[in-house]
Design an enzyme around this catalytic site. Structure first.
Site, short mmCIF file in Angstrom:
data_model
loop_
_atom_site.label_atom_id
_atom_site.label_comp_id
_atom_site.label_asym_id
_atom_site.label_seq_id
_atom_site.Cartn_x
_atom_site.Cartn_y
_atom_site.Cartn_z
N SER A 1 24.59 -7.64 1.35
CA SER A 1 24.86 -7.69 -0.09
C SER A 1 26.30 -8.13 -0.42
O SER A 1 26.49 -8.91 -1.37
CB SER A 1 24.56 -6.34 -0.73
OG SER A 1 23.17 -6.11 -0.69
N LYS B 1 17.72 5.69 -2.73
CA LYS B 1 17.16 5.15 -3.98
C LYS B 1 16.54 6.23 -4.87
O LYS B 1 16.62 6.15 -6.09
CB LYS B 1 16.12 4.06 -3.68
CG LYS B 1 16.75 2.78 -3.13
CD LYS B 1 15.73 1.68 -2.97
CE LYS B 1 16.36 0.48 -2.27
NZ LYS B 1 15.43 -0.63 -2.11
N ASP C 1 14.13 -4.60 -7.41
CA ASP C 1 13.39 -5.02 -6.21
C ASP C 1 12.12 -5.80 -6.57
O ASP C 1 11.82 -6.84 -5.99
CB ASP C 1 13.01 -3.81 -5.35
CG ASP C 1 14.20 -3.26 -4.58
OD1 ASP C 1 15.14 -4.02 -4.29
OD2 ASP C 1 14.19 -2.05 -4.26
N ALA D 1 2.89 2.79 0.60
CA ALA D 1 2.97 3.51 -0.68
C ALA D 1 4.25 4.32 -0.74
O ALA D 1 4.34 5.30 -1.48
CB ALA D 1 1.75 4.40 -0.86
N GLY D 2 5.27 3.93 0.04
CA GLY D 2 6.56 4.61 0.01
C GLY D 2 7.46 3.97 -1.05
O GLY D 2 6.99 3.30 -1.98
N GLY D 3 8.75 4.20 -0.90
CA GLY D 3 9.71 3.71 -1.89
C GLY D 3 9.65 2.20 -2.09
O GLY D 3 9.71 1.72 -3.23
N ALA D 4 9.53 1.46 -1.01
CA ALA D 4 9.53 0.00 -1.12
C ALA D 4 8.32 -0.48 -1.92
O ALA D 4 8.43 -1.38 -2.76
CB ALA D 4 9.54 -0.63 0.28
N GLY E 1 11.09 -11.40 3.87
CA GLY E 1 11.69 -10.82 2.68
C GLY E 1 13.12 -11.23 2.39
O GLY E 1 13.76 -10.63 1.51
P1 ATR Z 1 10.45 2.81 2.31
O1 ATR Z 1 11.52 3.19 1.35
O2 ATR Z 1 10.85 1.80 3.34
O3 ATR Z 1 9.17 2.45 1.63
P2 ATR Z 1 9.23 5.31 2.94
O4 ATR Z 1 9.26 5.74 1.51
O5 ATR Z 1 9.53 6.29 4.02
O6 ATR Z 1 10.23 4.11 3.19
O7 ATR Z 1 7.79 4.66 3.20
C1 ATR Z 1 7.43 4.10 4.43
C2 ATR Z 1 6.06 3.46 4.30
O8 ATR Z 1 5.68 2.89 5.55
C3 ATR Z 1 4.95 4.43 3.94
O9 ATR Z 1 3.94 3.74 3.24
C4 ATR Z 1 4.47 4.85 5.32
O10 ATR Z 1 3.16 5.38 5.38
P3 ATR Z 1 2.91 6.94 5.10
O11 ATR Z 1 3.02 7.13 3.62
O12 ATR Z 1 1.53 7.19 5.61
O13 ATR Z 1 3.97 7.69 5.88
C5 ATR Z 1 4.52 3.53 6.03
N1 ATR Z 1 4.63 3.70 7.49
C6 ATR Z 1 5.71 4.09 8.19
N2 ATR Z 1 5.46 4.11 9.51
C7 ATR Z 1 4.16 3.73 9.64
C8 ATR Z 1 3.30 3.54 10.78
N3 ATR Z 1 3.73 3.75 12.01
N4 ATR Z 1 2.03 3.12 10.53
C9 ATR Z 1 1.60 2.88 9.26
N5 ATR Z 1 2.38 3.04 8.17
C10 ATR Z 1 3.63 3.44 8.35
#
Ligand code: ATR
Length: 280
Positions: A17, A66, A102, A128-131, A239
């Site tokens: 950045s 975030k 984002d 379905a996490g933060g990203a 990305g």
């Molecule tokens: P970010 O901010 O990068 O989104 P996060 O909020 O921790 O980080 O979310 C990580 C995402 O990657 C989630 O969707 C997670 O799935 P879960 O909600 O089931 O934890 C997914 N993820 C991380 N490691 C994974 C793995 N080994 N296999 C499948 N999904 C994974």
């Protein structure tokens, strides 16, 4: 004294950045400085307070802060409120305003840089996490035919879909529930590759001329894009474009002008030694 901005994260040393915003400032003639700042995992709020006291005008926020930036914000944009996460803070008149650029960055990269309009398309979002949360609203605003969200923890995908059900045709579920469906665009917003995992996805996900998009980037094709190519995705994109576009959107918020992104993206690609692969 130039106006001061910074990106806060932990770790932060790898952040691109500062280079991106320095290039934007040089190209637009805006008088600002932008640095990377490491915040302790339990010290984000204190780091922001210190930066504001030192005259900081705004900040970008990256992993893992975030959600905390969201909570710290005294005023939120609609897209940040829906995302539950903030990546851009503006400090003005004693107030902390939070936004999330984002999703806008992703959409701009897809629509403008990759010439992939989203209206009427069938989109699959993996994660379905933060990203993932940061991009759902801007994706739906483009009017896709449908948005499927699939996640290892299927309930999280269902909840995310339910929270945005008023904005379009969106549904959530498990990876297994994707069997028999196909999509024009498949976006990876999981961090599975960081732990060396591949996603257990069914065959036949990619429709003809489909684009696979990974929010991750790195030297060469990411593990997800390597898999997508073998699984039938006609086009693959990483990305890096999203990174530059979300920065441009933040720059626009702070300075009121949108910098050109193409030269900066070209420069970053050259440094990474990779080229975007528009076709298989
Ligand atoms: P970010 O901010 O990068 O989104 P996060 O909020 O921790 O980080 O979310 C990580 C995402 O990657 C989630 O969707 C997670 O799935 P879960 O909600 O089931 O934890 C997914 N993820 C991380 N490691 C994974 C793995 N080994 N296999 C499948 N999904 C994974």
């Amino acid at each position: 004294m130039p106006d001061r901005y910074a990106v806060f994260g932990n770790p932060i040393a790898h952040s691109r950045s500062p280079a991106i915003h320095a290039a934007f400032a040089a190209a637009t003639g805006e008088d600002l400085c932008y640095e990377a700042r490491l915040a302790a995992v339990d010290g984000f709020a204190a780091a922001i307070a210190e930066f504001i006291a030192a005259g900081g005008c705004g900040a970008n926020v990256t992993v893992p802060f975030k959600e905390e930036a969201f909570r710290l914000s005294q005023r939120l944009s609609e897209r940040a409120a829906r995302a539950g996460a903030v990546n851009t803070l503006t400090f003005s008149k004693g107030e902390i305003a939070g936004d999330n650029t984002d999703g806008a960055g992703l959409v701009r990269d897809l629509v403008d840089n990759l010439a992939f309009p989203l209206a009427g398309r069938r989109i699959l979002l993996l994660g379905a996490g933060g990203a993932a949360r940061g991009v759902v609203v801007p994706l739906l605003a483009e009017g896709p035919a449908s948005l499927d969200i699939a996640n290892r923890s299927a309930d999280k995908a269902r909840q995310l879909a339910a929270a945005c059900a008023d904005l379009g045709c969106v549904q959530g579920g498990s990876f297994g529930e994707l069997a028999g469906k196909s999509f024009d665009l498949v976006i990876n917003a999981t961090s599975a590759s960081l732990v060396g995992d591949t996603l257990p996805l069914p065959a036949g996900l990619f429709a003809a001329k489909a684009l696979a998009y990974d929010m991750m980037y790195g030297q060469g094709a990411t593990p997800f894009l390597q898999w997508a190519k073998t699984a039938g995705a006609a086009r693959q994109a990483d990305g890096l474009g999203m990174l530059v576009e979300q920065a441009a959107e933040a720059f626009l918020l702070w300075r009121g002008r949108r910098p050109a992104t193409a030269p900066v993206l070209r420069q970053l690609r050259a440094e990474l030694g990779v080229s975007r692969q528009p076709t298989a």
